[in-house]
Design a protein around this motif. Sequence first.
Motif: not given
Lengths: 379, 293
Positions: A212-214, A184-185, A1-3
């Motif tokens: 995304d998994s984290a 978790d990047a 997921m991009k922030l």
Amino acid sequence: MKLQEYRSKEILERHGVPLLAGTTATTPDEAREAARAIGGPVVVKAQVLVGGRGKAGGVKLAATPDEAAEKAREIIGLDIKGTTVKTVLIAPAADIAHEYYLGLILDRATKAITVIASAEGGVEIEETAKTNPEAILRLPLHPLIGLQEHETRRIGFFLGIPAELRKDFAKVMRGLYAAFVESDADLAEINPLVVTDDGQLLALDAKIVLDDSALPRHPDLEEMRDLNEEEPSEIAAREAGISFIKLDGSIGCMVNGAGLAMTTMDLVKLAGGEPANFLDIGGGAKQDKVTAAFKIILDDPNVKAILINIFGGITRGDEVARGIVEARSNLERDVPMVVRIVGTNSEEAKPILAEANLITADSLDDAAAKAVAAVRGAA
Amino acid sequence: MSILVNADTRLLVQGITGREGEFHSTAMLEYGTNIVAGVTPGKGGQNALDGRVPVYDTVAEAVEQTGANATCIFVPAAFAPDAMLEAADANVPLVVCITEGVPALDMLRVYHVLKQKGVRLIGPNCPGLTTAGEAKVGIIPGDIHTRGPVGLVSRSGTLTYEVVQAMTDAGLGQTTCVGIGGDPIIGTNFIDVLDMFNQDPETEAIVMIGEIGGEEEEKAAAFCAREVRKPMAAFIAGRTAPPGRRMGHAGAIISSGGGGTAESKRTALEEAGIRVADSPSHIPQLLRDAGVG
């Protein structure tokens, strides 16, 4: 997921990275207020997840609060590569003496968190990699002990950080690493990291992409998701536990398994059609998921036919067929559907599908050809 | 011969009493896999799969009591890293992790610890592997296989089944079919498996199924050009995938810089002399053209 930039900066600031955070605004009035509170010249920056916003006119300087409002009016509503700007960040403008690039990535090849650093900041690192690869330092960190002080020093010397700012640089490097690990990047970058005319080291722009998994173990970060930047259908899919990406074609695809879903799209294209989406309903092809998938696919008015490709394997094909027929009977919109089911009891599936007026196919190539023909017939 | 698993494999299943674990363990038993033990913490002393398999509290105990030499992990993502480390700690030489959605930073640590211990890890986020007619470890449907001369390695799940089915239908049997998994950090990569097939006397030809993202297929192509003299065929999924989007698998993403595309992988394979099929159904013909079967 991009922030978004302002979210990425929030995270970095929490980990002690020096930066000028600024304030977000969604109207020109809010932008004026934000600029007034800051005092002095500001930069108005579009908050979008696509790259190249500067070139698209999404970043502008403003000397006064009124000018900040005016620039915000220009930027809010601007279309940048298909994304309409809803939010701008108002941040103090900085006089830049030097720009650096500093990033961390999870590198698949070395299987390590890897530092990427370059003294050519302010340009995309992919660009520097092409034009001047020697200007880039790639330093894989030890996977079990992480960033060490000697590595931080080495990176600082490579970049040519001025002697009086070395301690500040260590703070930036440690903060960036801590932010990466604790959130978790997949990627965390500061570009540019600048030295200002008055000798401060500051992160002027930041980007964090999360694994995304984290996300399940970071509910606070999940809240930072920008729903404005996602297709409504993709949001609905995520809530239904379906992996979905919208594309521009006319043949909707419903497949179990990501690799097979991609292959199905490829074969639609090979047969002369255009896929409308990537969709992986996951294992088992349960009826509630099939129903959700139908709704998501048919929500796109461009969809003129649907190709359903289920490799049942251990799952019983006749059960999957009944689920599809049942789910379809509750739909508001209907289009021609080509169904291919492989696996246990796939022969028993065929009469069930045929009776419900669904087109059946034996092979994937055959299914793709029939879906393309169905679209042409409908046109 | 074959690679990694065979009739002598003594399999342990971690998470054998869970819904997925029980379902797939039953299918593995029915295929003929020698499942010697299950592990579910707190359920030690019970028997699973209608009394056919003893359950232990810890992997160490299961190994000590049964001599298990491989494990298949079905535990949820939050507990899978610990399960892999527990297996390594008990010196299980082969760990197959089916679980999807393991955080990448956890995998980073697990990968390096297992590597230091010399443990072979397959996955995570993989369908497992089958040596046709001998042992099935994981979730690949057993009935699609038939024994024959082709080794298969793939990053995918159902796409693998598609290709195996196409080969079996065309009368081309397999030695071992290995799904290495779709995550960015996996224990065993293409080259590891290609090397094993290359050295396995029974494997006469090799099929490789790749997809967009990363550079493993390109590296594998270079390895094949250098080392492999057996006939090969390949397929790459994701020619129509848009850049910058994750296509289901965590590892299936074309970077915004343009790396990891299907075209780049296809070109690399073709330059290595490996023919790349437009459709999975063309693979048997490419193998026949190369003189297999």
